[in-house]
Design a protein around this motif. Structure first.
Motif, short mmCIF file in Angstrom:
data_model
loop_
_atom_site.label_atom_id
_atom_site.label_comp_id
_atom_site.label_asym_id
_atom_site.label_seq_id
_atom_site.Cartn_x
_atom_site.Cartn_y
_atom_site.Cartn_z
N ILE A 135 -9.46 2.64 -0.17
CA ILE A 135 -8.96 3.81 0.55
C ILE A 135 -9.41 3.66 1.99
O ILE A 135 -10.60 3.68 2.28
CB ILE A 135 -9.48 5.12 -0.05
CG1 ILE A 135 -8.97 5.30 -1.48
CG2 ILE A 135 -9.07 6.31 0.80
CD1 ILE A 135 -9.52 6.53 -2.18
N ASP A 136 -8.46 3.48 2.90
CA ASP A 136 -8.76 3.27 4.33
C ASP A 136 -8.32 4.50 5.11
O ASP A 136 -7.13 4.80 5.19
CB ASP A 136 -8.04 2.02 4.83
CG ASP A 136 -8.50 1.60 6.22
OD1 ASP A 136 -9.41 2.27 6.77
OD2 ASP A 136 -7.96 0.62 6.76
N ARG B 82 0.83 -1.20 0.00
CA ARG B 82 0.00 0.00 0.00
C ARG B 82 0.86 1.25 0.00
O ARG B 82 2.06 1.22 0.30
CB ARG B 82 -0.90 0.02 1.22
CG ARG B 82 -0.18 0.25 2.55
CD ARG B 82 -1.05 -0.07 3.74
NE ARG B 82 -1.43 -1.47 3.74
CZ ARG B 82 -2.39 -1.96 4.52
NH1 ARG B 82 -3.07 -1.17 5.32
NH2 ARG B 82 -2.67 -3.25 4.50
N THR B 83 0.21 2.39 -0.32
CA THR B 83 0.81 3.70 -0.18
C THR B 83 0.12 4.41 0.99
O THR B 83 -1.11 4.42 1.07
CB THR B 83 0.65 4.54 -1.45
OG1 THR B 83 1.31 3.87 -2.54
CG2 THR B 83 1.25 5.92 -1.28
N VAL B 84 0.91 4.98 1.90
CA VAL B 84 0.37 5.58 3.12
C VAL B 84 0.59 7.08 3.09
O VAL B 84 1.71 7.55 2.84
CB VAL B 84 1.03 4.97 4.38
CG1 VAL B 84 0.46 5.61 5.64
CG2 VAL B 84 0.83 3.47 4.41
N LEU B 85 -0.49 7.84 3.33
CA LEU B 85 -0.39 9.29 3.53
C LEU B 85 -0.41 9.55 5.03
O LEU B 85 -1.45 9.36 5.69
CB LEU B 85 -1.55 10.02 2.86
CG LEU B 85 -1.75 9.86 1.36
CD1 LEU B 85 -2.85 10.79 0.88
CD2 LEU B 85 -0.47 10.12 0.61
N ASN B 86 0.73 9.93 5.59
CA ASN B 86 0.80 10.23 7.02
C ASN B 86 0.32 11.66 7.24
O ASN B 86 1.09 12.61 7.24
CB ASN B 86 2.23 10.04 7.53
CG ASN B 86 2.64 8.58 7.48
OD1 ASN B 86 2.04 7.74 8.12
ND2 ASN B 86 3.68 8.28 6.70
N VAL B 87 -0.98 11.80 7.46
CA VAL B 87 -1.65 13.10 7.47
C VAL B 87 -1.11 13.99 8.58
O VAL B 87 -0.80 15.16 8.38
CB VAL B 87 -3.17 12.92 7.62
CG1 VAL B 87 -3.86 14.26 7.76
CG2 VAL B 87 -3.72 12.16 6.43
N GLU B 88 -0.96 13.44 9.80
CA GLU B 88 -0.55 14.27 10.92
C GLU B 88 0.91 14.68 10.85
O GLU B 88 1.38 15.48 11.65
CB GLU B 88 -0.83 13.56 12.24
CG GLU B 88 -0.07 12.27 12.43
CD GLU B 88 -0.37 11.63 13.78
OE1 GLU B 88 -1.01 12.30 14.61
OE2 GLU B 88 0.03 10.48 14.00
N SER B 89 1.66 14.12 9.88
CA SER B 89 3.08 14.44 9.75
C SER B 89 3.36 15.57 8.77
O SER B 89 4.50 15.93 8.55
CB SER B 89 3.86 13.20 9.31
OG SER B 89 3.77 12.18 10.27
N ILE C 233 -13.39 3.29 6.90
CA ILE C 233 -13.07 4.14 8.04
C ILE C 233 -12.59 3.24 9.17
O ILE C 233 -13.34 2.38 9.64
CB ILE C 233 -14.29 4.98 8.51
CG1 ILE C 233 -14.90 5.75 7.33
CG2 ILE C 233 -13.87 5.93 9.62
CD1 ILE C 233 -14.01 6.79 6.71
N ASP C 234 -11.34 3.41 9.58
CA ASP C 234 -10.74 2.55 10.61
C ASP C 234 -10.88 1.07 10.28
O ASP C 234 -11.23 0.24 11.13
CB ASP C 234 -11.37 2.83 11.98
CG ASP C 234 -10.81 4.09 12.62
OD1 ASP C 234 -9.68 4.46 12.28
OD2 ASP C 234 -11.51 4.69 13.46
N GLY C 235 -10.62 0.72 9.00
CA GLY C 235 -10.65 -0.67 8.59
C GLY C 235 -12.03 -1.25 8.37
O GLY C 235 -12.17 -2.45 8.11
N LYS C 236 -13.08 -0.41 8.45
CA LYS C 236 -14.44 -0.89 8.29
C LYS C 236 -15.08 -0.18 7.09
O LYS C 236 -14.94 1.03 6.93
CB LYS C 236 -15.26 -0.62 9.55
CG LYS C 236 -14.66 -1.28 10.79
CD LYS C 236 -15.36 -0.83 12.05
CE LYS C 236 -14.69 -1.46 13.27
NZ LYS C 236 -13.29 -1.05 13.43
N ILE C 237 -15.78 -0.95 6.26
CA ILE C 237 -16.36 -0.41 5.04
C ILE C 237 -17.42 0.64 5.38
O ILE C 237 -18.30 0.41 6.21
CB ILE C 237 -16.99 -1.53 4.21
CG1 ILE C 237 -15.93 -2.53 3.77
CG2 ILE C 237 -17.70 -0.97 2.99
CD1 ILE C 237 -16.48 -3.72 3.04
#
Length: 705
Positions: free
Chosen positions: A224-225, A132-139, A178-182
């Motif tokens: 998109i999670d 996967r590709t991760v967007l570290n939003v808080e960073s 959202i948090d691993g839930k559809i």
């Protein structure tokens, strides 16, 4: 296209000239036997304030390189588990000495066990993992003051069109979690939720273009999670954040998070409120022809909309730790979004000679709301420290939506006099959705870096949508039977999967198989029309990745996916856009199935993904004559309806490129490119489709701090 090629090339030339004036540092680390040490963290610190500038990890030869550094006075700190922290002598990078070789460093073993050393540093905004590709939003400052919707617009490979349809790598059918839930929301409902979700409540966003068997098989474009924040610090902690942004209109918001955690209990909560105003301009140029290809007329429409959005999101929950290896949690999430829409539509109608024949002007106003409340109970038990664990989740949620709409249209001749009586339509729509799901997952690691995963999931969704429309052109509310309707939908899914992963030195292999059984029932009150369907499908997946150098990987993956029609696509309600444009659903839609093939190459400065896929029973949207779709309802030749359909097949080839750059300490750039080609095959309104299209989307987000 969000940015021009000229702009991107200018930025590239600026970066090249800038990189030539930067410094480079080389270093090597050994143990007391003078053998290279791999995996040591090398931290570059400024002499004046000991601020962390950059990080690197030593390779198998104990070497590390730090590049593109501003000139200045520095020193290095070396940190590794089981070794004493070591510092280099101070040194200077300058134009006269742009390259510096730090003398070899010898790390001493710790005299006693003082525990693991933890290095805390910001993660990169874009991070590529094996799957996967991760967007570290808080960073990243790039996310400040944004909504979840705006963050997705900036994400590599993600495009959101003017109809709020989300595409990933040029393909629609993205599954949002959202948090691993559809999330059961789709279309405008999902877009409204994301617009009301402030970036301050988001920890990271995972973009999974080719998911493994562990994930639901839905979404041919991938997953998109969106992962929300959860504080892990002991004691009582809290944060307060506010933001202000200015585009054409202002956007403001504020939020608070609170957390209390000890060895047995973790209690957390957050609340975020935001207000923003959006705008949208849609230009339509429609030409009409007979079946023989003779031009019969056209119209041109300029639709301009404004929509202020007020949103509030809250989250409250608790975790209980009965033992060091077990956690039991409960979470309650809720949100409310209110949107007031105002659209002005100016249209000019042309005759078959291409001359203006008449005009009409439409004003549409909507007061919309979307509210939801979702509860979750979760359990996790770790059997050992090697990763063997069992998890379980139960979710129950309710979603409410509604819209009070009024559309008024005036008709004019070319001389400005009235052509026809005014048409005024009122609409009252209400929707309710209930969601239940249970899932359990088991992970069992084995020796020699291998592991087995298996799980089961059950879910059920029920929706109830009621729409009432009234013709009030004469000042009296008269029910419009052609648009009023009541639609019920129920879907139930059972799924089970097994996944096996193995790692050898530079190689990583993962194989999986998922089985899903789906049953659905729909009922349309008008006409007393019911539809039932059920099917069982298998979804295999395979992933192979190889480390080809320091922080360089190449990978290949293959998987089979499914896209089930959403309840909005199945909903047969007839929605008025303007007096010559409608939209509706299709209860007879079939699910689409896709084989995805993907090759990716990743370095810290570049993420590249090449994708090929073939889809059968493609879900798409067509614009057809109203009288062809609804032959029993009278209409003019220039009235069209937007209708979801199935097309036989689609072949897709795409290339996604992403490059995050730090030009200066106060200037960051995120460059994305998405290039793809799609070819459709099938039948539409008696016409054979055998056509393709190429598209390019370039996006460059600059941030100055």
């Amino acid at each position: 296209m969000k940015a021009t090629l000229t702009f991107v090339f200018c930025i590239a030339s600026t970066l090249i000239s800038y990189a030539q004036s930067r410094g480079t540092i080389f270093t090597q680390v050994k143990n007391t036997q003078q053998k290279p040490l791999e995996g040591i963290t090398v931290q570059l610190l400024r002499q004046k304030d000991s601020a962390l500038v950059k990080l690197a990890i030593t390779d198998a030869e104990g070497k590390a390189t730090l590049v593109s550094l501003a000139f200045g006075d520095y020193y290095l700190r070396y940190v590794g588990n089981g070794f004493e922290t070591t510092y280099s002598a101070p040194f200077t990078l300058s134009e006269q000495q742009g390259t510096y070789q730090v003398p070899p460093q010898t790390l001493q073993p710790q005299a006693k066990d003082i525990g693991a050393v933890t290095v805390t540093a910001k993660k990169p905004f874009i991070q590529r993992l094996s799957d996967r590709t991760v967007l570290n939003v808080e960073s990243s400052i790039l996310s400040a003051g944004s909504s979840g919707f705006e963050l997705l617009e900036r994400a590599p490979g993600v495009v959101i069109d003017q109809n709020d349809v989300i595409s990933l790598s040029g393909k629609q059918g993205v599954l949002v979690m959202i948090d691993g839930k559809i999330s059961p929301l789709s279309g405008a409902d999902l877009a409204n939720y994301l617009r009301g979700l402030p970036s301050g409540s988001i920890e990271r966003i995972d973009l999974i273009t080719n998911p493994s068997a562990k994930y639901d098989a839905a979404g041919n474009a991938g997953i998109i999670d969106i992962r929300l924040k959860k504080d892990q610090r002991l004691g009582t902690n809290g944060t307060l954040n506010t933001f202000y942004g200015q585009g054409v209109y202002a956007k403001v918001g504020a939020g608070v998070t609170l957390n209390y955690r000890n060895k047995k209990v973790n209690v957390f909560g957050s609340n975020n409120t935001a207000y923003r105003k959006g705008l949208n301009q849609l230009l339509l140029d429609r030409n009409f022809y007979t079946n023989a290809g003779q031009f019969t007329g056209s119209d041109y429409k300029d639709n301009y909309g404004r929509f202020p959005i007020l949103s509030n999101n809250f989250r409250i929950g608790a975790d209980y730790f009965p033992s060091k290896r077990t956690v039991i949690g409960i979470v309650l999430n809720g949100s409310g979004v209110g949107i007031e829409r105002m659209n002005d539509n100016n249209a000019v109608v042309f005759d078959q000679q291409g001359k203006p024949a008449s005009t009409f002007y439409t004003i549409a106003s909507n007061n919309d709301f979307n509210n939801n409340l979702v509860g979750n109970v979760n359990f996790k038990h770790s059997f050992d420290s090697l990763g063997q664990e069992l998890t379980a989740d139960f979710d129950y949620g309710s979603y409410w939506s509604g819209s009070n709409a009024q559309t008024g249209t005036k008709y004019f001749k070319n001389d400005g006099t009235t052509l026809a009586p005014d048409y005024v339509l009122d609409g009252v729509q209400r929707g309710n959705l209930k969601l239940q799901s249970f899932k359990t997952d088991y992970v069992r690691p084995f020796k020699k870096q291998s592991k087995l995963e298996a799980g089961f999931k059950w879910s059920k969704v029920k929706t109830d949508n009621d729409a009432k429309f009234f013709d009030v052109s004469n000042g009296t509310r008269i029910v419009d039977a052609s648009k009023t309707n009541h639609f019920l939908y129920e879907e139930e899914n059972f799924a089970t999967y097994v996944n096996y992963a193995k790692q050898w030195k530079q190689w990583n292999v993962q194989l999986g198989l998922r089985a899903e059984r789906t049953s659905l029932h729909t009922y349309q009150a008008i006409g007393n029309v019911a539809f039932d369907s059920s099917y069982l499908q298998l979804f295999p997946s395979a992933f192979v990745n190889r480390q080809i150098g320091k922080q360089k990987t190449i990978g290949f993956s293959i998987s089979r996916r499914i896209d089930r029609p959403s309840y909005n696509q199945l909903n047969p309600f007839l929605f008025l856009i303007d007096v010559t444009t409608y939209a509706t659903g299709n209860p007879n839609l079939l699910p689409q199935f896709t084989w995805n093939y993907e090759v990716n190459y990743n370095t810290p400065k570049l993420n590249a993904t090449l994708t090929y896929s073939k889809t059968n029973e493609v879900l798409n949207t067509a614009i057809v004559r109203f009288k062809d779709a609804f032959p029993n309802l009278p209409s003019d030749d220039n009235v069209t309806v937007q209708l979801p359909i199935n097309i036989s097949t689609t072949n897709y080839v795409g290339l996604t490129l992403s490059s995050p750059l730090k030009v200066k300490p106060w200037w960051s750039i995120l460059n994305n490119a998405n290039i793809f080609y799609s070819k459709f095959n099938g039948q539409l309104a008696g016409t054979r489709l055998n056509d393709g299209r190429a598209a390019v989307n370039l996006n460059s987000t600059n941030n100055f701090t």
